[in-house]
Design an enzyme around this catalytic site. Structure first.
Site, mmCIF file in Angstrom:
data_model
loop_
_atom_site.group_PDB
_atom_site.id
_atom_site.type_symbol
_atom_site.label_atom_id
_atom_site.label_comp_id
_atom_site.label_asym_id
_atom_site.label_seq_id
_atom_site.Cartn_x
_atom_site.Cartn_y
_atom_site.Cartn_z
ATOM 1 N N ASN A 1 -12.738 -16.909 29.572
ATOM 2 C CA ASN A 1 -12.915 -15.466 29.719
ATOM 3 C C ASN A 1 -11.682 -14.922 30.433
ATOM 4 O O ASN A 1 -11.531 -15.090 31.646
ATOM 5 C CB ASN A 1 -14.186 -15.178 30.526
ATOM 6 N N LYS B 1 -10.795 -11.896 30.931
ATOM 7 C CA LYS B 1 -11.070 -10.662 31.678
ATOM 8 C C LYS B 1 -9.959 -9.624 31.445
ATOM 9 O O LYS B 1 -9.424 -9.530 30.343
ATOM 10 C CB LYS B 1 -11.281 -10.986 33.163
ATOM 11 N N SER C 1 -15.791 -20.667 39.188
ATOM 12 C CA SER C 1 -14.741 -21.471 39.814
ATOM 13 C C SER C 1 -14.673 -22.889 39.240
ATOM 14 O O SER C 1 -14.494 -23.871 39.968
ATOM 15 C CB SER C 1 -14.930 -21.524 41.335
ATOM 16 N N GLU D 1 -23.998 -18.424 35.779
ATOM 17 C CA GLU D 1 -22.850 -18.142 36.628
ATOM 18 C C GLU D 1 -23.319 -17.567 37.962
ATOM 19 O O GLU D 1 -23.600 -16.369 38.054
ATOM 20 C CB GLU D 1 -21.913 -17.129 35.950
ATOM 21 N N GLU E 1 -20.073 -8.920 36.361
ATOM 22 C CA GLU E 1 -19.154 -7.799 36.600
ATOM 23 C C GLU E 1 -19.565 -6.569 35.803
ATOM 24 O O GLU E 1 -19.363 -5.438 36.262
ATOM 25 C CB GLU E 1 -17.723 -8.236 36.259
ATOM 26 N N HIS F 1 -22.474 -10.193 31.773
ATOM 27 C CA HIS F 1 -21.660 -10.768 32.846
ATOM 28 C C HIS F 1 -21.908 -9.987 34.140
ATOM 29 O O HIS F 1 -22.117 -8.780 34.124
ATOM 30 C CB HIS F 1 -20.182 -10.717 32.477
ATOM 31 N N GLY G 1 -14.716 -16.316 40.911
ATOM 32 C CA GLY G 1 -13.458 -15.835 41.458
ATOM 33 C C GLY G 1 -13.318 -15.969 42.958
ATOM 34 O O GLY G 1 -12.410 -15.397 43.551
#
Length: 270
Positions: free
Chosen positions: A9, A11, A214, A169, A99, A97, A175
């Site tokens: 991904n 991003k 990660s 996730e 985010e 996701h 991140g």
């Protein structure tokens, strides 16, 4: 038999030169690697470029997208429809996701609608589920994950998960440099599979469940040797061709062990 999927991904990163270097680098690094599906999800502006580059090198890398709208067409400024993604050669679409859920206030119900729209358009949804740090510390991980998963199941039925991908996730690991231990990740993956098995053991046995958060070359093998972890959704490490390739190779190497140990559902919680 489940086949591991390692997806990058990318991003909101990259430009034309970066995209070209990444695709060519990954393709070279993974030449001849078998036993694992490899996919990338570049920013939507670079989907056509990625499609052309993959075609030029006759790569087995599969094209994915990071997001999609529920509408097929109409007055929805700035949105991208499933039909458009399909026309650009997209196979996988990441939905839900964290985010998107956080920064764009996407609800479980909206994510479920996106899931249905992607499937109806002939693509494969990658349904992201996961808990925040506060939810993790409060012991609410399974409650959050099953709620997000049930939003799809309650509307479309458990069979809707056939041929799709779930990506666990933990938000606190995305991140941040933090990562769930392989045993903890296996526990959650096994519990997710067991939750699905209550309604259909066949669906639970076959659905791909990735880990994300990660994932790096240094810790990838520990995840992939767990029986219920079927590859990874990779963020930062996917922006380096060599690192991403190492992760994918470790998934391929571990696959025989993964599948030889996956003989039952809901009994392999560590």
């Amino acid at each position: 038999m489940r086949r591991p999927l390692v997806m990058g991904n990318w991003k909101l990163n990259g430009n034309k030169a970066v995209i070209e270097d990444l695709i060519k680098g990954i393709d070279i690094e993974l030449n001849g690697v078998e036993g694992v599906d490899i996919a990338i999800a570049p920013p939507v502006m670079f989907l056509d470029l990625a499609k052309q580059l993959l075609s030029q090198v006759q790569s087995k890398i599969i094209l994915g997208a990071q997001n999609v709208d529920v509408n097929l067409n109409g007055s929805f400024t700035g949105d991208i429809s499933p039909r458009m993604l399909k026309e650009f050669g997209t196979t996988y679409v990441i939905i839900g996701h964290s985010e998107r859920r956080e920064y764009h206030a996407e609800s479980d119900e909206l994510v479920a609608k996106k899931f249905a729209s992607v499937k109806e358009s002939g693509m494969v949804p990658i349904l992201c589920i996961g808990e925040s740090n506060a939810q993790n510390e409060a012991g609410e991980t399974l409650e959050v994950c099953t709620r997000q998963l049930d939003a799809v199941i309650k509307i479309q039925g458990v069979d809707a998960l056939n041929g799709t991908v779930i990506a666990y996730e933990p938000i606190w690991a995305i991140g941040t440099g933090k990562a769930a231990t392989s045993k903890n990740a296996q526990y959650i993956h096994s519990a997710i599979r067991a939750h699905i098995a209550v309604q259909s053991e066949e669906v639970a046995k076959n659905v791909i469940i990735q880990y994300g958060g990660s994932v790096k070359p240094e810790n990838a093998a520990a995840y992939f040797t767990q029986p219920d972890i079927d590859g990874a959704l990779v963020g930062g490490a996917a922006l380096n061709a060599k690192s991403f390739a190492v992760i994918a190779k470790k998934a391929a190497t571990a696959k025989d062990l993964i599948y030889s140990r996956t003989q039952f559902i809901g009994k392999n919680i560590i």
